[in-house]
Design an enzyme around this catalytic site. Structure first.
Site, PDB file in Angstrom:
ATOM      1  N   CYS A 110       0.628  -1.307  -0.009  1.00 21.75           N
ATOM      2  CA  CYS A 110       0.074  -0.152   0.072  1.00 21.75           C
ATOM      3  C   CYS A 110       0.771   1.265  -0.138  1.00 21.75           C
ATOM      4  O   CYS A 110       2.018   1.377   0.621  1.00 21.75           O
ATOM      5  CB  CYS A 110      -0.984   0.006   1.343  1.00 21.75           C
ATOM      6  N   CYS A 167       0.791   4.557   6.866  1.00 19.60           N
ATOM      7  CA  CYS A 167       0.205   4.503   8.155  1.00 19.60           C
ATOM      8  C   CYS A 167       1.149   3.968   9.259  1.00 19.60           C
ATOM      9  O   CYS A 167       1.531   2.645   8.860  1.00 19.60           O
ATOM     10  CB  CYS A 167      -1.370   3.822   7.997  1.00 19.60           C
ATOM     11  N   CYS A 205       0.659   0.219  10.374  1.00 21.02           N
ATOM     12  CA  CYS A 205       0.162  -0.905   9.305  1.00 21.02           C
ATOM     13  C   CYS A 205       1.215  -1.792   8.639  1.00 21.02           C
ATOM     14  O   CYS A 205       2.120  -1.200   8.205  1.00 21.02           O
ATOM     15  CB  CYS A 205      -0.523  -0.157   8.138  1.00 21.02           C
ATOM     16  N   CYS A 215     -16.229  -8.785   6.241  1.00 18.55           N
ATOM     17  CA  CYS A 215     -15.706  -7.828   5.899  1.00 18.55           C
ATOM     18  C   CYS A 215     -14.527  -8.015   5.054  1.00 18.55           C
ATOM     19  O   CYS A 215     -13.661  -8.776   5.270  1.00 18.55           O
ATOM     20  CB  CYS A 215     -15.041  -7.006   7.312  1.00 18.55           C
ATOM     21  N   CYS A 273     -19.228  -5.543   4.447  1.00 19.72           N
ATOM     22  CA  CYS A 273     -18.476  -4.440   4.751  1.00 19.72           C
ATOM     23  C   CYS A 273     -17.236  -4.622   3.918  1.00 19.72           C
ATOM     24  O   CYS A 273     -16.444  -5.564   3.582  1.00 19.72           O
ATOM     25  CB  CYS A 273     -18.100  -4.431   6.154  1.00 19.72           C
ATOM     26  N   CYS A 284     -18.642   2.397   9.194  1.00 19.66           N
ATOM     27  CA  CYS A 284     -18.091   1.805  10.202  1.00 19.66           C
ATOM     28  C   CYS A 284     -16.870   2.437  10.368  1.00 19.66           C
ATOM     29  O   CYS A 284     -15.875   2.534   9.406  1.00 19.66           O
ATOM     30  CB  CYS A 284     -17.554   0.148   9.467  1.00 19.66           C
ATOM     31  N   ARG A 316     -17.347  -2.154  18.202  1.00 17.03           N
ATOM     32  CA  ARG A 316     -16.571  -3.426  17.957  1.00 17.03           C
ATOM     33  C   ARG A 316     -15.416  -3.493  18.688  1.00 17.03           C
ATOM     34  O   ARG A 316     -14.509  -2.662  18.557  1.00 17.03           O
ATOM     35  CB  ARG A 316     -16.393  -3.711  16.418  1.00 17.03           C
TER      36      ARG A 316
HETATM   37  N1  SAM Z   1      -6.502   0.508   3.194  1.00 22.09           N
HETATM   38  C1  SAM Z   1      -7.509   0.781   3.986  1.00 22.09           C
HETATM   39  C2  SAM Z   1      -7.811   1.868   4.994  1.00 22.09           C
HETATM   40  O1  SAM Z   1      -6.692   2.333   5.481  1.00 22.09           O
HETATM   41  O2  SAM Z   1      -8.775   2.582   5.141  1.00 22.09           O
HETATM   42  C3  SAM Z   1      -8.245  -0.428   4.514  1.00 22.09           C
HETATM   43  C4  SAM Z   1      -7.590  -1.281   5.513  1.00 22.09           C
HETATM   44  S1  SAM Z   1      -6.973  -0.802   6.921  1.00 22.09           S
HETATM   45  C5  SAM Z   1      -5.604  -2.170   7.443  1.00 22.09           C
HETATM   46  C6  SAM Z   1      -8.211  -0.725   8.089  1.00 22.09           C
HETATM   47  C7  SAM Z   1      -8.039  -0.258   9.519  1.00 22.09           C
HETATM   48  O3  SAM Z   1      -7.195  -1.339  10.159  1.00 22.09           O
HETATM   49  C8  SAM Z   1      -7.006   1.002   9.767  1.00 22.09           C
HETATM   50  O4  SAM Z   1      -7.702   2.139   9.463  1.00 22.09           O
HETATM   51  C9  SAM Z   1      -6.613   0.679  11.355  1.00 22.09           C
HETATM   52  O5  SAM Z   1      -7.452   1.462  11.962  1.00 22.09           O
HETATM   53  C10 SAM Z   1      -6.637  -0.588  11.431  1.00 22.09           C
HETATM   54  N2  SAM Z   1      -5.127  -1.256  11.456  1.00 22.09           N
HETATM   55  C11 SAM Z   1      -4.337  -1.671  10.716  1.00 22.09           C
HETATM   56  N3  SAM Z   1      -3.246  -2.116  11.150  1.00 22.09           N
HETATM   57  C12 SAM Z   1      -3.432  -1.961  12.605  1.00 22.09           C
HETATM   58  C13 SAM Z   1      -2.696  -2.509  13.614  1.00 22.09           C
HETATM   59  N4  SAM Z   1      -1.433  -2.907  13.468  1.00 22.09           N
HETATM   60  N5  SAM Z   1      -3.292  -2.597  14.877  1.00 22.09           N
HETATM   61  C14 SAM Z   1      -4.720  -2.076  14.957  1.00 22.09           C
HETATM   62  N6  SAM Z   1      -5.158  -1.527  14.095  1.00 22.09           N
HETATM   63  C15 SAM Z   1      -4.886  -1.741  12.861  1.00 22.09           C
HETATM   64 FE1  SF4 Z   2      -2.722   1.200   3.511  1.00 23.03          FE
HETATM   65 FE2  SF4 Z   2      -2.494   0.068   5.635  1.00 23.03          FE
HETATM   66 FE3  SF4 Z   2      -2.908   2.592   5.731  1.00 23.03          FE
HETATM   67 FE4  SF4 Z   2      -4.814   1.021   4.851  1.00 23.03          FE
HETATM   68  S1  SF4 Z   2      -3.848   1.389   7.035  1.00 23.03           S
HETATM   69  S2  SF4 Z   2      -4.269   2.749   3.669  1.00 23.03           S
HETATM   70  S3  SF4 Z   2      -3.543  -0.780   3.998  1.00 23.03           S
HETATM   71  S4  SF4 Z   2      -1.072   1.491   4.697  1.00 23.03           S
END
Ligand code: SAM
Ligand code: SF4
Ligand code: DTB
Length: 325
Positions: free
Chosen positions: A57, A61, A64, A101, A133, A193, A265
């Site tokens: 991606c 973030c 992530c 989801c 979802c 959500c 949730r």
């Molecule tokens: N890329 C899309 C986005 O960012 O909206 C969808 C996937 S993203 C993985 C969805 C959510 O998962 C993130 O916004 C974050 O809140 C949560 N998330 C991702 N990695 C995480 C982690 N290591 N610990 C807790 N929550 C996490």
């Molecule tokens: Fe990409 Fe992860 Fe950020 Fe979602 S949370 S936008 S998958 S880097």
């Protein structure tokens, strides 16, 4: 919902901070009053998660594992096709889930074959009688409309953290862009959500600030995931210590008080929680969990452990919301 429960959109940060700081017993008493009034059976919705497009991606973030900016990024995983995804949805339904989801590690939804497949996945999941979802980053008005037409129940897009702490976590997309995405989803008639993560070095003020933004959304997001950071090796947040489980209980309790009619949730981070801590979260207001052995890329409790959790708590799975009707 009973008339005794007040639904407000004008909560101030100081009011919310005061709730987060209440003596635990007082906070739990208040949250439980709201929870019992809005969900007297304490039913818990089981939602299963599947990563359709994993890793690579473009966003940065910090939490992530799927960001291409981090060494944790999982590469080489093929994007899943429609039929195997629907097989997984069917299996999740047979195991007792009523929401499915699906996640795409995208900055924004891509047009063409991947989006056409997404639409087929959504209608296929709905045809199984489950809530569907999708979480796939930003989208256009037209994409939101087509997802709605395919029958999408909810779109997940989290605030993740407070507007003040946001720049320390994500630099490639703004907090304002998140709010605009949420507005597009709402305009298309798809339920929201939207929640966040605790344990990313934020203060109690930051938590109050994030909750204030969530509670100001009118109507409140239909479902609010509260995640505890899963600190994954190779991400910038890998060294952060796990949160005290009571912090999560407090966060869930305040979310329940602020958004009485929303599904709250208890999301990522349950593997690190004892059964007792999870039961406190269910008591404080959580009425949904992710169910199944993986989240997107990290682990989640085993199905049998979750059945045991619900048995011990004496609560029943699956509460069909009006949104699923
Ligand atoms: N890329 C899309 C986005 O960012 O909206 C969808 C996937 S993203 C993985 C969805 C959510 O998962 C993130 O916004 C974050 O809140 C949560 N998330 C991702 N990695 C995480 C982690 N290591 N610990 C807790 N929550 C996490
Ligand atoms: Fe990409 Fe992860 Fe950020 Fe979602 S949370 S936008 S998958 S880097
Ligand atoms: C949400 O708030 N939590 C879920 C879901 N929405 C998509 C994702 C949690 C991901 C945890 C890290 C992983 O498994 O990659």
């Amino acid at each position: 919902m009973t008339e005794a429960v007040e639904v407000r959109h004008d909560w101030t940060r100081s009011e919310i901070e005061a709730l987060l700081d209440l003596p635990l017993m007082d906070l739990l008493w208040r949250a439980q009053g709201v929870h019992r009034a809005t969900n007297p059976g304490y039913h818990v919705q089981l939602a299963s998660l599947l990563s359709v497009k994993t890793g690579g991606c473009e966003e940065d973030c910090a939490y992530c594992p799927q960001s291409m900016h981090h060494s944790s990024d999982v590469t080489g995983q093929p994007e899943l096709q429609v039929a195997p995804v629907l097989e997984r949805a069917k299996a999740a339904k047979q195991a007792g889930a009523d929401r499915f989801c699906m996640g795409w590690a995208w900055r924004e939804i891509r047009e063409g074959a991947p989006f056409d497949a997404m639409l087929q996945m959504v209608s296929g999941v709905r045809a199984l009688g489950m809530e569907a979802c999708v979480t796939a980053g930003m989208l256009t008005d037209d994409q939101a409309k087509r997802l709605a037409e395919a029958g999408l129940t909810a779109y997940n897009h989290n605030l993740d953290t407070s507007p003040e702490h946001y720049d320390k976590i994500i630099t490639t997309r703004t907090f304002q862009e998140r709010l605009e995405t949420l507005e597009r989803v709402r305009q298309a008639g798809v339920t929201l959500c939207c929640g966040g993560i605790i344990g990313m070095g934020e203060t109690v003020k930051d938590r109050a600030s994030m909750l204030q933004v969530l509670a100001s959304i009118n109507p409140h997001p239909e479902s609010v995931p509260i995640n505890a950071l899963v600190a994954v090796e190779g991400t910038p947040l890998e060294e952060l210590p796990p949160i005290d489980p009571i912090e999560l209980v407090r966060m869930i309790a305040v979310t329940r008080i602020l958004m009485p009619g929303s599904r709250v949730r208890l999301s990522a981070g349950r593997e690190q929680l004892s059964q007792e801590a999870q039961i406190l979260c269910l008591q404080a207001g959580a009425d949904s969990i992710f169910y199944g052995e993986t989240l997107l890329t990290t682990g989640n409790p085993a199905v049998e452990a979750d059945r045991e959790l619900l048995r011990t708590a004496g609560v029943q799975a699956n509460w069909h919301s009006p949104a699923a009707a």
